[in-house]
Design a protein around this motif. Structure first.
Motif, PDB file in Angstrom:
ATOM      1  N   LEU A  47      15.639   9.936   5.732  1.00 26.03           N
ATOM      2  CA  LEU A  47      14.646  10.006   6.809  1.00 26.03           C
ATOM      3  C   LEU A  47      13.521  10.999   6.533  1.00 26.03           C
ATOM      4  N   ARG A  48      13.299  11.342   5.280  1.00 22.94           N
ATOM      5  CA  ARG A  48      12.251  12.314   4.928  1.00 22.94           C
ATOM      6  C   ARG A  48      10.908  11.638   4.664  1.00 22.94           C
ATOM      7  N   ASN A  49      10.919  10.385   4.229  1.00 26.32           N
ATOM      8  CA  ASN A  49       9.690   9.662   3.888  1.00 26.32           C
ATOM      9  C   ASN A  49       9.701   8.282   4.528  1.00 26.32           C
ATOM     10  N   ALA A  50       8.519   7.812   4.860  1.00 22.97           N
ATOM     11  CA  ALA A  50       8.394   6.455   5.409  1.00 22.97           C
ATOM     12  C   ALA A  50       7.130   5.819   4.843  1.00 22.97           C
ATOM     13  N   THR A  51       7.275   4.632   4.292  1.00 23.78           N
ATOM     14  CA  THR A  51       6.134   3.867   3.800  1.00 23.78           C
ATOM     15  C   THR A  51       5.741   2.867   4.879  1.00 23.78           C
ATOM     16  N   VAL A  52       4.492   2.950   5.305  1.00 23.66           N
ATOM     17  CA  VAL A  52       3.972   2.094   6.368  1.00 23.66           C
ATOM     18  C   VAL A  52       3.031   1.071   5.735  1.00 23.66           C
ATOM     19  N   SER A  53       3.385  -0.209   5.864  1.00 20.78           N
ATOM     20  CA  SER A  53       2.546  -1.287   5.346  1.00 20.78           C
ATOM     21  C   SER A  53       1.661  -1.806   6.468  1.00 20.78           C
ATOM     22  N   VAL A  54       0.352  -1.905   6.186  1.00 23.32           N
ATOM     23  CA  VAL A  54      -0.593  -2.393   7.188  1.00 23.32           C
ATOM     24  C   VAL A  54      -1.381  -3.569   6.625  1.00 23.32           C
ATOM     25  N   SER A  55      -1.669  -4.524   7.496  1.00 25.41           N
ATOM     26  CA  SER A  55      -2.543  -5.640   7.152  1.00 25.41           C
ATOM     27  C   SER A  55      -3.884  -5.399   7.815  1.00 25.41           C
ATOM     28  N   VAL A  56      -4.938  -5.775   7.117  1.00 20.29           N
ATOM     29  CA  VAL A  56      -6.284  -5.632   7.641  1.00 20.29           C
ATOM     30  C   VAL A  56      -6.879  -7.030   7.732  1.00 20.29           C
ATOM     31  N   PHE A  57      -7.247  -7.421   8.955  1.00 17.10           N
ATOM     32  CA  PHE A  57      -7.803  -8.750   9.197  1.00 17.10           C
ATOM     33  C   PHE A  57      -9.288  -8.629   9.521  1.00 17.10           C
ATOM     34  N   GLY A  58     -10.070  -9.532   8.969  1.00 13.17           N
ATOM     35  CA  GLY A  58     -11.484  -9.582   9.304  1.00 13.17           C
ATOM     36  C   GLY A  58     -12.353  -8.640   8.502  1.00 13.17           C
ATOM     37  N   GLY A  59     -11.844  -8.140   7.412  1.00 10.06           N
ATOM     38  CA  GLY A  59     -12.642  -7.232   6.607  1.00 10.06           C
ATOM     39  C   GLY A  59     -12.549  -7.562   5.133  1.00 10.06           C
ATOM     40  N   ASP A  60     -13.505  -7.038   4.382  1.00  4.80           N
ATOM     41  CA  ASP A  60     -13.497  -7.228   2.935  1.00  4.80           C
ATOM     42  C   ASP A  60     -12.748  -6.068   2.279  1.00  4.80           C
ATOM     43  N   ASN A  61     -12.849  -5.972   0.963  1.00  4.08           N
ATOM     44  CA  ASN A  61     -12.140  -4.910   0.241  1.00  4.08           C
ATOM     45  C   ASN A  61     -12.632  -3.528   0.634  1.00  4.08           C
ATOM     46  N   LEU A  94       4.581  10.269   6.186  1.00  4.15           N
ATOM     47  CA  LEU A  94       4.077   8.895   6.164  1.00  4.15           C
ATOM     48  C   LEU A  94       3.246   8.638   4.914  1.00  4.15           C
ATOM     49  N   MET A  95       3.471   7.497   4.319  1.00  6.20           N
ATOM     50  CA  MET A  95       2.653   7.018   3.210  1.00  6.20           C
ATOM     51  C   MET A  95       2.181   5.620   3.611  1.00  6.20           C
ATOM     52  N   PHE A  96       0.902   5.371   3.479  1.00  7.09           N
ATOM     53  CA  PHE A  96       0.338   4.092   3.896  1.00  7.09           C
ATOM     54  C   PHE A  96      -0.002   3.244   2.685  1.00  7.09           C
ATOM     55  N   ARG A  97       0.168   1.937   2.869  1.00  7.41           N
ATOM     56  CA  ARG A  97      -0.236   0.985   1.822  1.00  7.41           C
ATOM     57  C   ARG A  97      -0.737  -0.280   2.506  1.00  7.41           C
ATOM     58  N   ILE A  98      -1.638  -0.966   1.831  1.00 11.24           N
ATOM     59  CA  ILE A  98      -2.170  -2.226   2.346  1.00 11.24           C
ATOM     60  C   ILE A  98      -1.187  -3.334   1.987  1.00 11.24           C
ATOM     61  N   ASP A  99      -0.861  -4.153   2.968  1.00  7.55           N
ATOM     62  CA  ASP A  99       0.042  -5.292   2.786  1.00  7.55           C
ATOM     63  C   ASP A  99      -0.808  -6.547   2.651  1.00  7.55           C
ATOM     64  N   ASN A 100      -0.780  -7.156   1.484  1.00  6.95           N
ATOM     65  CA  ASN A 100      -1.589  -8.352   1.220  1.00  6.95           C
ATOM     66  C   ASN A 100      -0.811  -9.650   1.398  1.00  6.95           C
ATOM     67  N   ARG A 101       0.419  -9.569   1.874  1.00  2.00           N
ATOM     68  CA  ARG A 101       1.242 -10.780   1.997  1.00  2.00           C
ATOM     69  C   ARG A 101       0.650 -11.784   2.965  1.00  2.00           C
ATOM     70  N   VAL A 102       0.103 -11.319   4.075  1.00  2.00           N
ATOM     71  CA  VAL A 102      -0.472 -12.233   5.067  1.00  2.00           C
ATOM     72  C   VAL A 102      -1.700 -12.925   4.487  1.00  2.00           C
ATOM     73  N   ALA A 103      -2.554 -12.170   3.803  1.00  2.00           N
ATOM     74  CA  ALA A 103      -3.748 -12.746   3.184  1.00  2.00           C
ATOM     75  C   ALA A 103      -3.360 -13.754   2.108  1.00  2.00           C
ATOM     76  N   ALA A 104      -2.321 -13.443   1.339  1.00  2.00           N
ATOM     77  CA  ALA A 104      -1.858 -14.371   0.304  1.00  2.00           C
ATOM     78  C   ALA A 104      -1.315 -15.640   0.942  1.00  2.00           C
ATOM     79  N   GLY A 105      -0.591 -15.507   2.036  1.00  2.00           N
ATOM     80  CA  GLY A 105      -0.075 -16.678   2.754  1.00  2.00           C
ATOM     81  C   GLY A 105      -1.205 -17.536   3.310  1.00  2.00           C
ATOM     82  N   ASP A 106      -2.242 -16.893   3.843  1.00  2.00           N
ATOM     83  CA  ASP A 106      -3.407 -17.632   4.342  1.00  2.00           C
ATOM     84  C   ASP A 106      -4.078 -18.403   3.216  1.00  2.00           C
TER      85      ASP A 106
END
Length: 128
Positions: A47-61, A94-106
């Motif tokens: 419980l010392r670290n947590a990776t948070v994956s976020v999706s970004v919709f409606g934006g470019d790189n 907290l460590m953040f990363r972009i989740d591209n799975r939704v974009a890949a599925g689209d």
């Protein structure tokens, strides 16, 4: 030992809800047309670290990069707010990363729709 995964699952969900709320309240998105969604949280067993994956919709790189920069800039504030709200003995880093799975599925769905459209056009041409 069987209870540990259930505990981690609950912790992940609590953190996911709290971070989602913090993102909403702190206007992490670079513009109103860009939506930021927390898709997954993975907390380490200790419980010392947590990776948070976020999706970004409606934006470019560039928008994705700005969201990630904003999240990393707000990381300490988020952790402090979580410490007060969740009351964990140790608040995960907290460590953040972009989740591209939704974009890949689209993209896959787009390609399938294009193939179906091409197939329909070819079938219509065969009937003539």
């Amino acid at each position: 030992m069987g209870a540990a995964p259930d505990r981690l699952t609950r912790v992940n969900e609590l953190i996911k809800r709290e971070v989602s709320d913090l993102i909403y309240r702190n206007s992490i998105s670079p513009s109103a047309s860009v939506l930021v969604s927390v898709t997954e949280v993975r907390t380490s067993v200790d419980l010392r670290n947590a990776t948070v994956s976020v999706s970004v919709f409606g934006g470019d790189n560039i928008a994705r990069r700005m969201v990630l920069e904003n999240l990393n800039a707000a990381r300490r504030d988020f952790q402090s707010a979580m410490a007060k709200t969740l009351g964990f003995k140790h608040t995960p880093v907290l460590m953040f990363r972009i989740d591209n799975r939704v974009a890949a599925g689209d993209r896959v769905l787009e390609l399938l729709a294009e193939m179906e459209h091409d197939s329909d056009n070819q079938d219509a041409g065969d009937e003539q």
